[in-house]
Scaffold this active site. Structure first.
Site, PDB file in Angstrom:
ATOM      1  N   LYS A 191       0.884  -1.179   0.000  1.00  0.00           N
ATOM      2  CA  LYS A 191       0.000   0.000   0.000  1.00  0.00           C
ATOM      3  C   LYS A 191       0.912   1.217   0.000  1.00  0.00           C
ATOM      4  O   LYS A 191       1.417   1.617   1.040  1.00  0.00           O
ATOM      5  CB  LYS A 191      -0.878  -0.036   1.259  1.00  0.00           C
ATOM      6  CG  LYS A 191      -2.215   0.670   1.148  1.00  0.00           C
ATOM      7  CD  LYS A 191      -2.140   2.155   0.934  1.00  0.00           C
ATOM      8  CE  LYS A 191      -1.851   2.963   2.159  1.00  0.00           C
ATOM      9  NZ  LYS A 191      -1.675   4.406   1.851  1.00  0.00           N
ATOM     10  N   GLU A 194      -0.566   7.481  -0.501  1.00  0.00           N
ATOM     11  CA  GLU A 194      -1.536   8.045  -1.454  1.00  0.00           C
ATOM     12  C   GLU A 194      -1.042   9.376  -2.010  1.00  0.00           C
ATOM     13  O   GLU A 194      -1.577   9.892  -2.981  1.00  0.00           O
ATOM     14  CB  GLU A 194      -2.907   8.216  -0.778  1.00  0.00           C
ATOM     15  CG  GLU A 194      -2.965   9.233   0.364  1.00  0.00           C
ATOM     16  CD  GLU A 194      -2.466   8.690   1.701  1.00  0.00           C
ATOM     17  OE1 GLU A 194      -1.871   7.602   1.723  1.00  0.00           O
ATOM     18  OE2 GLU A 194      -2.666   9.384   2.730  1.00  0.00           O
ATOM     19  N   LYS A 195       0.035   9.924  -1.396  1.00  0.00           N
ATOM     20  CA  LYS A 195       0.522  11.226  -1.862  1.00  0.00           C
ATOM     21  C   LYS A 195       1.473  11.088  -3.051  1.00  0.00           C
ATOM     22  O   LYS A 195       1.625  12.012  -3.836  1.00  0.00           O
ATOM     23  CB  LYS A 195       1.225  11.960  -0.722  1.00  0.00           C
ATOM     24  CG  LYS A 195       0.280  12.227   0.446  1.00  0.00           C
ATOM     25  CD  LYS A 195       0.853  13.227   1.416  1.00  0.00           C
ATOM     26  CE  LYS A 195      -0.147  13.586   2.487  1.00  0.00           C
ATOM     27  NZ  LYS A 195      -0.191  12.578   3.570  1.00  0.00           N
ATOM     28  N   CYS A 299      13.240  10.859   7.826  1.00  0.00           N
ATOM     29  CA  CYS A 299      13.098  10.404   9.211  1.00  0.00           C
ATOM     30  C   CYS A 299      14.441  10.466   9.924  1.00  0.00           C
ATOM     31  O   CYS A 299      14.495  10.449  11.146  1.00  0.00           O
ATOM     32  CB  CYS A 299      12.562   8.994   9.251  1.00  0.00           C
ATOM     33  SG  CYS A 299      13.630   7.862   8.396  1.00  0.00           S
ATOM     34  N   GLU A 399       7.570  16.429  16.276  1.00  0.00           N
ATOM     35  CA  GLU A 399       8.389  16.247  15.076  1.00  0.00           C
ATOM     36  C   GLU A 399       7.941  17.293  14.060  1.00  0.00           C
ATOM     37  O   GLU A 399       6.763  17.359  13.721  1.00  0.00           O
ATOM     38  CB  GLU A 399       8.157  14.835  14.507  1.00  0.00           C
ATOM     39  CG  GLU A 399       8.944  14.565  13.248  1.00  0.00           C
ATOM     40  CD  GLU A 399       8.660  13.196  12.628  1.00  0.00           C
ATOM     41  OE1 GLU A 399       7.503  12.746  12.685  1.00  0.00           O
ATOM     42  OE2 GLU A 399       9.596  12.592  12.093  1.00  0.00           O
TER      43      GLU A 399
HETATM   44  P1  NAD Z   1       1.609   8.875   7.728  1.00  0.00           P
HETATM   45  O1  NAD Z   1       1.608   8.083   8.972  1.00  0.00           O
HETATM   46  O2  NAD Z   1       0.683  10.005   7.600  1.00  0.00           O
HETATM   47  O3  NAD Z   1       1.280   7.889   6.501  1.00  0.00           O
HETATM   48  C1  NAD Z   1       1.959   6.652   6.366  1.00  0.00           C
HETATM   49  C2  NAD Z   1       0.994   5.615   5.818  1.00  0.00           C
HETATM   50  O4  NAD Z   1      -0.017   5.347   6.772  1.00  0.00           O
HETATM   51  C3  NAD Z   1       0.301   6.066   4.546  1.00  0.00           C
HETATM   52  O5  NAD Z   1       0.293   4.983   3.639  1.00  0.00           O
HETATM   53  C4  NAD Z   1      -1.088   6.451   5.004  1.00  0.00           C
HETATM   54  O6  NAD Z   1      -2.076   6.191   4.032  1.00  0.00           O
HETATM   55  C5  NAD Z   1      -1.309   5.576   6.228  1.00  0.00           C
HETATM   56  N1  NAD Z   1      -2.098   6.257   7.275  1.00  0.00           N
HETATM   57  C6  NAD Z   1      -2.004   7.560   7.660  1.00  0.00           C
HETATM   58  N2  NAD Z   1      -2.833   7.802   8.689  1.00  0.00           N
HETATM   59  C7  NAD Z   1      -3.458   6.640   8.970  1.00  0.00           C
HETATM   60  C8  NAD Z   1      -4.436   6.269   9.933  1.00  0.00           C
HETATM   61  N3  NAD Z   1      -4.916   7.128  10.813  1.00  0.00           N
HETATM   62  N4  NAD Z   1      -4.863   4.986   9.949  1.00  0.00           N
HETATM   63  C9  NAD Z   1      -4.366   4.099   9.070  1.00  0.00           C
HETATM   64  N5  NAD Z   1      -3.440   4.408   8.134  1.00  0.00           N
HETATM   65  C10 NAD Z   1      -2.986   5.656   8.074  1.00  0.00           C
HETATM   66  O7  NAD Z   1       3.119   9.317   7.475  1.00  0.00           O
HETATM   67  P2  NAD Z   1       3.680  10.254   6.322  1.00  0.00           P
HETATM   68  O8  NAD Z   1       3.264  11.653   6.584  1.00  0.00           O
HETATM   69  O9  NAD Z   1       3.413   9.667   4.986  1.00  0.00           O
HETATM   70  O10 NAD Z   1       5.258  10.106   6.583  1.00  0.00           O
HETATM   71  C11 NAD Z   1       5.967  10.939   7.460  1.00  0.00           C
HETATM   72  C12 NAD Z   1       6.244  10.237   8.768  1.00  0.00           C
HETATM   73  O11 NAD Z   1       6.922   9.018   8.531  1.00  0.00           O
HETATM   74  C13 NAD Z   1       7.152  11.027   9.686  1.00  0.00           C
HETATM   75  O12 NAD Z   1       6.673  10.912  10.999  1.00  0.00           O
HETATM   76  C14 NAD Z   1       8.494  10.331   9.547  1.00  0.00           C
HETATM   77  O13 NAD Z   1       9.366  10.469  10.648  1.00  0.00           O
HETATM   78  C15 NAD Z   1       8.066   8.922   9.380  1.00  0.00           C
HETATM   79  N6  NAD Z   1       9.094   8.122   8.738  1.00  0.00           N
HETATM   80  C16 NAD Z   1       9.785   7.259   9.522  1.00  0.00           C
HETATM   81  C17 NAD Z   1      10.787   6.496   8.972  1.00  0.00           C
HETATM   82  C18 NAD Z   1      11.567   5.549   9.803  1.00  0.00           C
HETATM   83  O14 NAD Z   1      12.206   4.673   9.234  1.00  0.00           O
HETATM   84  N7  NAD Z   1      11.525   5.661  11.119  1.00  0.00           N
HETATM   85  C19 NAD Z   1      11.073   6.603   7.607  1.00  0.00           C
HETATM   86  C20 NAD Z   1      10.320   7.490   6.839  1.00  0.00           C
HETATM   87  C21 NAD Z   1       9.328   8.249   7.417  1.00  0.00           C
END
Ligand code: NAD
Length: 515
Positions: A191, A194-195, A299, A399
């Site tokens: 999955k 979506e962005k 991240c 963050e």
């Molecule tokens: P996000 O959590 O908004 O989205 C990630 C995924 O989760 C997407 O596919 C989205 O559709 C899904 N999602 C979002 N909200 C949800 C919900 N309430 N219920 C179920 N699914 C949901 O994250 P983002 O904005 O795409 O990415 C940025 C974040 O990711 C930052 O916090 C960053 O630190 C973290 N990140 C961490 C790592 C790591 O390895 N630790 C690596 C990259 C990014």
């Protein structure tokens, strides 16, 4: 259906002036969703709608899981050498299409083309590592554990695994997941964010071209409904997640309540401690690159610097370097940082900067009102520096995930260590010093999973694992490396006996013991 369809902005639309719709991949076929709901994928530098991504229907989701389940028996029995050869071919194809992939990432995500190439390359290295799966997946053997009896263990694939991805590395993070999973013999449902779903589709096309059989890799698009369906589905055995803490903790509890394995990489607040003896130029270069690169949307971005002995002597030089960075559309030669992902992200980041100011931090450099000529509607924020930041401030606790560097001060090394260790996140931390003794103390006392010594973004290569800790990770087996292989496999232990049993020895009902 060719891989160029999702090279996006440069391609003409296939729907009479409408943006193309991103298909799902189910059982080896790229299929347009029958959903009535679609989300626009927008270019963050221009606000153009690049494509539309479906909120996949439950029926389509079930079809994807079914395809993965159906493909599993023959895929798990496909020789590991054959599976590896597909990865050898895939890494070659990714290199061939590196520029196309990077252009897609820059168009949908905004990062500079050079940074987008790095995004692809760091994922490519996981594909290369998966080419050695036969060795990585080796079991253990002890002969004669008892007289004439041998025991061995093998690592077997789990079945259908799923991956849920964030927006910030549209190629690298899908590549942390499916190459390791499928080369272990699993089948996969991905999955993408979506962005920016385009890179996942292009990578899947390459995986099919490399010879991955139908149904081994499937892709479904959507947001929380599809994520919840993944967590709840009885046929999915393991879930890999990378993204925010809100989504990650929800997914961890919902999927593990259903008995699934979950590895969840989440948010971060990565600190650097700078000692007074640090080499000035190298440290400044590292802070600026790791603080503002990718517009801070990594991240492992360095978002907070703790200067031991005061920051004043560093601030002017830091300001000078940050001001010299070029903020521009990611496709422009010479751009150092592009836009942030969305208008909402920009607003959130600007609000956190303002909260810092209101809480008493000193705004050394303000990037909020930047205008990029030719891209006036882009979600740009220029490099921003807040000094005199204190642990209780909102801008420190949250963050930020934008091009904002927070500067803090500590009187001693111990105080600096204490500040960093009290932060709830534990993704990465770095020290800049010329003292080996200080570096050694830092390595042993710092509570972060990935430690840099004069290295700003210590993301391990795939023969190690990505080892964030504390609130940055939940689960117990990390991504890629040995832990990644262990995550996607389960151990089966076999005890075998091949000996002629003495006649007339009778039956013993006592617990067998080694003899
Ligand atoms: P996000 O959590 O908004 O989205 C990630 C995924 O989760 C997407 O596919 C989205 O559709 C899904 N999602 C979002 N909200 C949800 C919900 N309430 N219920 C179920 N699914 C949901 O994250 P983002 O904005 O795409 O990415 C940025 C974040 O990711 C930052 O916090 C960053 O630190 C973290 N990140 C961490 C790592 C790591 O390895 N630790 C690596 C990259 C990014």
């Amino acid at each position: 259906f060719g891989s160029s369809r999702f090279s996006t902005a440069t391609e003409p639309s296939s729907r009479h002036g409408q943006p193309p719709r991103v298909p799902n991949l189910i059982g080896g076929a790229f299929i347009d969703s029958k959903s009535s709901s679609f989300i626009d994928v927008t270019n963050p530098a221009t606000q153009e709608v690049v494509s539309q991504v479906p909120l996949t229907t439950n029926e389509e989701f079930k079809a994807a899981v079914h395809a993965a389940k159906k493909a599993f028996p023959s895929w798990r029995n496909t020789p590991v050498t054959t599976r590896q050869r597909i990865m050898f071919k895939l890494q070659q194809l990714i290199r061939r299409d590196m520029d196309k992939l990077a252009m897609n990432i820059t168009t949908e995500q905004g990062k500079t083309l050079k940074d987008a190439q790095g995004d692809v390359f760091r994922g490519l290295e996981v594909v290369e590592h998966s080419c050695g799966m036969a060795t990585l997946q080796m079991g253990e053997y002890v002969s004669n554990v008892s007289s004439g009896i041998d025991t061995y263990s093998v690592r077997e694939p789990l079945g259908v695994c799923a991956g849920i991805c964030p927006f910030n590395f549209p190629a690298m993070i899908p590549l942390w997941m499916f190459p390791v999973a499928v080369t272990c013999g699993n089948t996969f449902v991905l999955k993408p964010s979506e962005k920016d779903p385009g890179a996942s589709i292009m990578l899947a096309e390459l995986a099919l071209e490399a010879g991955l059989p139908d149904g081994v890799l499937n892709i479904v698009h959507g947001t929380s409904d599809i994520v919840n369906a993944i967590c709840d589905d009885d046929d999915i055995r393991a879930v890999s997640f990378v993204g925010s803490n809100t989504a990650g903790m929800h997914i961890y509890s919902r999927a593990s309540a259903k008995g699934k394995r979950v590895q969840s990489n989440m948010g971060a607040k990565n600190h650097a401690i700078v000692l007074a003896d640090a080499s000035v130029d190298a440290t400044l270069n590292a802070l600026v690159a790791a603080g503002f690169g990718a517009a801070g949307q990594r991240c492992m971005a360095l978002s907070t610097v703790v200067f031991v002995g005061g920051s004043k002597s560093w601030e002017d030089k830091l300001l000078e370097q940050a001001q010299s960075l070029k903020v521009d559309c990611g496709t422009k030669p010479g751009a150092d940082l592009g836009p942030v992902i969305s208008k909402q992200a920009k607003e959130r980041i600007c609000n956190l900067i303002q909260s810092g100011v209101s809480d008493g931090a000193r705004l050394v450099l303000d990037g909020r009102n930047i205008v990029v000529p030719g891209y006036e509607h882009g979600n740009f924020i220029g490099p921003t520096i807040l000094a005199d930041v204190k642990p209780e401030m909102e801008c420190y606790k949250e963050e930020i995930f934008g091009p904002v560097l927070l500067c803090m001060q500590a009187h001693s090394f111990e105080e600096a260590l204490d500040i960093v260790n009290k932060n709830k996140y534990g993704n990465g931390a770095s020290i800049f010093t010329t003292s080996g003794a200080a570096a050694r103390k830092f390595q042993s006392e710092i509570e972060a999973g990935q430690v840099g010594i004069n290295v700003p973004i210590p993301v391990p290569l795939p023969f190690f694992s990505f080892t964030g800790s504390k609130a940055s990770f939940t689960g117990d087996l990390n991504f890629y490396g040995k832990a990644g292989v262990n995550f996607y496999t389960q151990i089966k232990t076999v005890t075998q006996q091949w000996k002629d049993l003495p006649s007339g020895s009778g039956v013993s009902l006592a617990m067998p013991t080694s003899q």
